[in-house]
Design an enzyme around this catalytic site. Structure first.
Site, PDB file in Angstrom:
ATOM      1  N   ASP A  47       0.840  -1.203   0.000  1.00 47.18           N
ATOM      2  CA  ASP A  47       0.000   0.000   0.000  1.00 47.18           C
ATOM      3  C   ASP A  47       0.875   1.253   0.000  1.00 47.18           C
ATOM      4  OD1 ASP A  47      -2.973   1.103   0.959  1.00 47.18           O
ATOM      5  OD2 ASP A  47      -1.311   2.292   1.747  1.00 47.18           O
ATOM      6  N   TYR A  52       2.927   9.970  -0.634  1.00 46.01           N
ATOM      7  CA  TYR A  52       4.070   9.427   0.117  1.00 46.01           C
ATOM      8  C   TYR A  52       5.389   9.646  -0.620  1.00 46.01           C
ATOM      9  CZ  TYR A  52       0.395   6.647   2.501  1.00 46.01           C
ATOM     10  OH  TYR A  52      -0.731   6.220   3.171  1.00 46.01           O
ATOM     11  N   LYS A  77      -2.956   5.914  -4.030  1.00 49.01           N
ATOM     12  CA  LYS A  77      -4.027   6.860  -3.687  1.00 49.01           C
ATOM     13  C   LYS A  77      -3.814   8.191  -4.393  1.00 49.01           C
ATOM     14  CE  LYS A  77      -3.697   4.830   0.916  1.00 49.01           C
ATOM     15  NZ  LYS A  77      -2.257   4.502   0.889  1.00 49.01           N
ATOM     16  N   HIS A 110      -7.667   9.736  -1.440  1.00 45.91           N
ATOM     17  CA  HIS A 110      -6.924   9.703  -0.171  1.00 45.91           C
ATOM     18  C   HIS A 110      -7.690  10.362   0.989  1.00 45.91           C
ATOM     19  CE1 HIS A 110      -2.484   9.396   1.315  1.00 45.91           C
ATOM     20  NE2 HIS A 110      -3.329   9.045   2.253  1.00 45.91           N
TER      21      HIS A 110
END
Length: 277
Positions: A47, A52, A77, A110
């Protein structure tokens, strides 16, 4: 060796490994090594998220692993600043390029970003990714019941998953009940409380750990699994990754489950989805 992780059926018809591996706050410099380690010890559900900043490294680790792409369940996401329909489409294309894949197994919004009031429009766009097969399943993250009710009422498309903060101090019971009634799988981020609470020192968790001769983190992950939640712990330590995956050789009894259920304080670690904008 057979992988012990249960596969849960999603409303899209796809299956998802119930225990996966997250890379939130794993630096780009560390991500490829960390994900390669996770895949080597047996995880098959990874994930990540555009936000990120490590999609490229996740994709590189998957390719370096030599594991066939179809054996790995991959989630990413949409970043919060791409909620307009055209921007969401471009962002999805970029994610596929960064990951170096033709499709993702799950693509999530998200955060709902309610002040922007574009998540319904964004969700309609997500339907096109599912229709063309580039997202095998689509879902959301950090959505509350009112946000989900709007998606269902205005689009008729039910998310496969809602990934939310969930741990023994913050159990999200109303949301989980709603999602169960509507065929939406609950997935836990921050399943171990992200170190913000001394979960592992609580008597209910300590007692269960001693009874089963396991670590407190293993007890918490086992609790998640037995509630039916999909769970994605994160660690940069190979030893801890292995330990977090080793939760299928014991089972919490009804009293142990009830004692952990009783820890709920409805207290978040992360942001309130109504206020993250």
């Amino acid at each position: 060796m057979t992988n012990p992780v249960p596969q849960l059926r999603l409303n899209s018809g796809a299956t998802i490994p119930q225990l996966g591996f997250g890379v939130f706050l794993v630096s780009p410099e560390e991500t490829q090594r960390v994900v390669e380690d996770a895949l080597e010890v047996g995880y098959r559900h990874i994930d990540t998220a555009t936000g990120y900043n490590n999609e490229t490294e996740v994709g590189a680790a998957i390719r370096a692993s030599g594991i066939p792409r179809e054996e790995i369940f991959l989630t990413t996401k949409l970043r919060n600043d791409h909620h307009k329909a055209g921007e969401a489409a471009g962002a999805f294309d970029r994610s596929l390029r960064m990951l170096g894949v033709d499709y993702v197994d799950l693509y999530l919004i998200h955060w709902p970003m309610p002040a922007n009031d574009r998540y319904v429009e964004t969700w309609r766009t997500f339907g096109t990714f599912a229709a063309d097969g580039r997202a095998r399943s689509i879902g959301v993250s950090n959505f509350l019941v009112p946000h989900l009710e709007r998606l269902l009422a205005e689009t008729g498309t039910i998310p496969a998953v809602n990934q939310v903060e969930l741990h023994p101090i913050f159990q999200q019971r109303e949301l989980r009940r709603f999602q169960m009634e509507h065929g939406i799988r609950t997935e836990a981020w921050g399943p171990l409380g992200q170190g913000k609470y001394d979960l592992f020192g609580l008597p209910a968790i300590q007692d269960a750990a001693k009874a089963h001769d396991v670590q407190p983190a293993q007890v918490v992950l086992r609790w998640h699994l037995q509630t039916g939640t999909i769970v994605i712990p994160k660690s940069t330590s190979r030893e801890r990754m292995t330990q977090n995956l080793d939760v299928f050789g014991f089972e919490l009894d009804a009293d142990e489950m009830a004692a952990i259920d009783a820890l709920d304080e409805n207290r978040r670690v992360g942001g309130d989805p109504n206020e993250v904008n």
